[in-house]
Motif scaffolding. Structure first.
Motif, PDB file in Angstrom:
ATOM      1  N   ARG A   1      -0.188  -0.786  12.040  1.00  0.00           N
ATOM      2  CA  ARG A   1      -0.907  -1.191  13.001  1.00  0.00           C
ATOM      3  C   ARG A   1      -2.334  -0.826  12.747  1.00  0.00           C
ATOM      4  NH1 ARG A   1      -0.566  -1.900  18.324  1.00  0.00           N
ATOM      5  NH2 ARG A   1      -3.207  -2.907  18.569  1.00  0.00           N
ATOM      6  N   ILE A   2      -2.822   0.435  11.821  1.00  0.00           N
ATOM      7  CA  ILE A   2      -3.852   0.697  11.729  1.00  0.00           C
ATOM      8  C   ILE A   2      -4.595  -0.164  10.660  1.00  0.00           C
ATOM      9  CG2 ILE A   2      -5.392   2.794   9.920  1.00  0.00           C
ATOM     10  CD1 ILE A   2      -2.846   4.494  10.802  1.00  0.00           C
ATOM     11  N   VAL A   3      -3.551  -0.826   9.331  1.00  0.00           N
ATOM     12  CA  VAL A   3      -4.718  -1.861   9.169  1.00  0.00           C
ATOM     13  C   VAL A   3      -4.652  -3.139   9.736  1.00  0.00           C
ATOM     14  CG1 VAL A   3      -4.129  -3.699   7.197  1.00  0.00           C
ATOM     15  CG2 VAL A   3      -3.224  -1.054   7.102  1.00  0.00           C
ATOM     16  N   PHE A   4      -3.489  -3.768  10.509  1.00  0.00           N
ATOM     17  CA  PHE A   4      -3.746  -4.043  11.311  1.00  0.00           C
ATOM     18  C   PHE A   4      -5.299  -4.415  12.328  1.00  0.00           C
ATOM     19  CE2 PHE A   4      -3.548  -5.975  15.671  1.00  0.00           C
ATOM     20  CZ  PHE A   4      -3.555  -7.457  15.518  1.00  0.00           C
TER      21      PHE A   4
ATOM     22  N   GLY B   1      -9.609  -5.460  -4.338  1.00  0.00           N
ATOM     23  CA  GLY B   1     -10.050  -4.911  -5.088  1.00  0.00           C
ATOM     24  C   GLY B   1      -9.503  -5.292  -6.268  1.00  0.00           C
ATOM     25  N   LEU B   2      -9.017  -5.955  -6.239  1.00  0.00           N
ATOM     26  CA  LEU B   2      -8.629  -6.456  -7.479  1.00  0.00           C
ATOM     27  C   LEU B   2      -8.478  -8.306  -7.614  1.00  0.00           C
ATOM     28  CD1 LEU B   2      -5.212  -5.669  -8.229  1.00  0.00           C
ATOM     29  CD2 LEU B   2      -7.295  -4.169  -9.804  1.00  0.00           C
TER      30      LEU B   2
ATOM     31  N   ILE C   1     -10.820  -9.037   3.192  1.00  0.00           N
ATOM     32  CA  ILE C   1      -8.936  -9.960   2.651  1.00  0.00           C
ATOM     33  C   ILE C   1      -8.055  -8.128   2.533  1.00  0.00           C
ATOM     34  CG2 ILE C   1      -7.108  -9.813   1.048  1.00  0.00           C
ATOM     35  CD1 ILE C   1     -10.292 -11.046  -0.585  1.00  0.00           C
ATOM     36  N   TYR C   2      -7.413  -8.340   3.572  1.00  0.00           N
ATOM     37  CA  TYR C   2      -5.954  -7.336   4.465  1.00  0.00           C
ATOM     38  C   TYR C   2      -4.913  -7.538   4.017  1.00  0.00           C
ATOM     39  CZ  TYR C   2     -10.012  -4.848   6.391  1.00  0.00           C
ATOM     40  OH  TYR C   2     -11.419  -4.938   6.885  1.00  0.00           O
ATOM     41  N   THR C   3      -3.541  -7.154   3.444  1.00  0.00           N
ATOM     42  CA  THR C   3      -2.447  -7.317   3.481  1.00  0.00           C
ATOM     43  C   THR C   3      -1.481  -6.695   4.587  1.00  0.00           C
ATOM     44  OG1 THR C   3      -2.595  -7.147   1.130  1.00  0.00           O
ATOM     45  CG2 THR C   3      -0.741  -6.509   1.590  1.00  0.00           C
ATOM     46  N   LEU C   4      -1.198  -7.615   5.581  1.00  0.00           N
ATOM     47  CA  LEU C   4      -0.511  -7.609   6.558  1.00  0.00           C
ATOM     48  C   LEU C   4       0.961  -7.422   6.455  1.00  0.00           C
ATOM     49  CD1 LEU C   4      -2.912  -8.794   9.054  1.00  0.00           C
ATOM     50  CD2 LEU C   4      -2.658  -5.695   8.592  1.00  0.00           C
TER      51      LEU C   4
ATOM     52  N   ALA D   1      -4.136   1.813   0.078  1.00  0.00           N
ATOM     53  CA  ALA D   1      -5.341   1.479   0.563  1.00  0.00           C
ATOM     54  C   ALA D   1      -5.875   0.859   2.006  1.00  0.00           C
ATOM     55  CB  ALA D   1      -5.513   0.544  -0.343  1.00  0.00           C
ATOM     56  N   ARG D   2      -7.004   1.395   2.242  1.00  0.00           N
ATOM     57  CA  ARG D   2      -7.633   0.905   3.381  1.00  0.00           C
ATOM     58  C   ARG D   2      -6.967  -0.595   3.703  1.00  0.00           C
ATOM     59  NH1 ARG D   2     -10.665   3.233   6.631  1.00  0.00           N
ATOM     60  NH2 ARG D   2     -11.816   1.040   6.695  1.00  0.00           N
ATOM     61  N   ASN D   3      -6.823  -1.504   2.555  1.00  0.00           N
ATOM     62  CA  ASN D   3      -6.497  -3.300   2.806  1.00  0.00           C
ATOM     63  C   ASN D   3      -5.330  -3.480   2.722  1.00  0.00           C
ATOM     64  OD1 ASN D   3      -5.805  -3.001   0.484  1.00  0.00           O
ATOM     65  ND2 ASN D   3      -7.516  -3.799  -0.569  1.00  0.00           N
ATOM     66  N   GLY D   4      -4.595  -2.490   2.531  1.00  0.00           N
ATOM     67  CA  GLY D   4      -3.147  -2.058   2.913  1.00  0.00           C
ATOM     68  C   GLY D   4      -1.883  -3.120   2.040  1.00  0.00           C
ATOM     69  N   ARG D   5      -2.772  -2.488   0.829  1.00  0.00           N
ATOM     70  CA  ARG D   5      -2.085  -2.275  -1.091  1.00  0.00           C
ATOM     71  C   ARG D   5      -1.174  -1.479  -0.128  1.00  0.00           C
ATOM     72  NH1 ARG D   5      -2.930  -2.357  -7.000  1.00  0.00           N
ATOM     73  NH2 ARG D   5      -1.211  -3.190  -7.900  1.00  0.00           N
ATOM     74  N   ALA D   6      -0.058  -1.615  -0.523  1.00  0.00           N
ATOM     75  CA  ALA D   6       1.047  -0.307  -1.107  1.00  0.00           C
ATOM     76  C   ALA D   6       1.328   0.342  -2.745  1.00  0.00           C
ATOM     77  CB  ALA D   6       2.715  -0.843  -0.311  1.00  0.00           C
ATOM     78  N   SER D   7       0.636   0.892  -2.851  1.00  0.00           N
ATOM     79  CA  SER D   7       0.968   1.206  -4.634  1.00  0.00           C
ATOM     80  C   SER D   7       2.495   1.615  -4.721  1.00  0.00           C
ATOM     81  CB  SER D   7       0.020   2.178  -5.071  1.00  0.00           C
ATOM     82  OG  SER D   7      -1.188   1.769  -4.405  1.00  0.00           O
TER      83      SER D   7
END
Length: 317
Positions: free
Chosen positions: A49-52, A81-82, A92-95, A184-190
């Protein structure tokens, strides 16, 4: 100070020391026996939800928003970032959400009146057809919730005894695949694995065997595709450019998915009338390695993101 007050404070102090001592002892014993905290496979609902919220607020900016949805295959790899060439022109966001069906995610976006200029749907058999993982993002996230959730999730990821349900699961013999995770802020899970590669591959093979154990009826496949088509048409109606991307997977996964295909990737892109990118056919497969056969490794992520960026540049006008 009365003797009773002094005695109470002493008792309270000893109780707290004893409590902390018990927790510490349990943590040490559990780790000594090989148990570890069960680190989650990606974003928690509050993190999604935060990323959304960030993505939706970005709609007010000059740069168009590109939103990726899907399961962990998307969530662990897609990273703005890549994609430096895309970053200059797009937000760009990863939801995506781990293990989730993509259709509930799409419905949630429509419910929240979020139709980004570019919507990229991750294709996988699990996400489109077989997933039963519930998707219930947080209803609303206040400022204090953001702070509290960071503390709560940090303790959940690092303390064996913090979550009673995880404690019971761990005592039952369940082990965490993950050593750590970060969002990450953009939603990617590392994600950082701790399970051995061969063990992870074997577990995924077992899961695929279970998933395909009972063939999916044709009418159920048709109903799922019809539902997905309705959702895509609604996004198009609201102004979104919709695309379909199939993330790369190892050879044994391709063999199984081809054998049990409910509908081919090419047929689905034609049904939805959207551009499609099958990264299993568009990349040099010798350059890609995997965590467990299903998820692209960290080392291969730049190569995969570069190909996604090129695809976006060709299809976004």
């Amino acid at each position: 100070m009365s003797s009773s007050t002094s005695s109470f404070k002493k008792t309270l102090s000893l109780s707290l020391i004893g409590f902390v001592g018990v927790i510490l002892a349990v943590e040490l014993v559990c780790r000594g026996l090989g148990f570890l905290p069960l680190v989650w496979f990606g974003k928690y609902p509050v993190e999604w939800r935060i990323v959304f919220d960030r993505a939706k607020n970005s709609l007010k900016n000059d740069k168009p928003v590109v939103a990726f949805v899907g399961d962990s295959r998307v969530e662990w790899v897609v990273d703005s970032g890549l994609m430096p060439s895309m970053n200059k022109s797009f937000d760009i966001y990863t939801l995506a959400y781990p293990g989730a069906s993509v259709r509930p995610i799409l419905r949630e976006l429509l419910h929240r009146d979020f139709a980004p200029p570019v919507l990229v749907i991750g294709y996988s058999h699990l996400s489109l057809y077989w997933s039963k993982v519930p998707f219930f993002p947080a209803e609303k996230v206040k400022i204090e919730d953001r702070f509290n959730s960071k503390i709560d999730l940090f303790l959940t990821d690092h303390l064996f005894t913090y979550s009673p349900s995880l404690f019971r699961r761990g005592l039952g013999g369940e082990r965490s695949w993950m050593a750590s995770r970060s969002i990450a802020r953009n939603g990617r899970a590392s994600m950082q694995y701790q399970i051995a590669h061969d063990a992870a591959v074997q577990e995924q093979r077992n899961w695929y065997k279970t998933m395909y154990e009972k063939p999916m009826p044709a009418d159920q496949i048709r109903a799922i595709n019809d539902d997905l088509l309705k959702l895509v048409l609604e996004f198009k109606k609201r102004g979104s450019k919709v695309m379909l991307v199939r993330m790369p997977v190892d050879d044994w996964v391709i063999d199984l998915e081809t054998k049990h295909d409910p509908v081919t990737f090419e047929a689905l892109t034609k049904l939805l009338d959207v551009p499609g990118l099958d990264l299993n056919k568009n990349l040099d497969r010798k350059k890609i390695t995997y965590f467990d056969g299903l998820h692209t490794s960290i080392e291969s992520a730049p190569y995969v993101n570069q190909s996604i960026a090129e695809f976006l540049q060709e299809n976004v006008h």
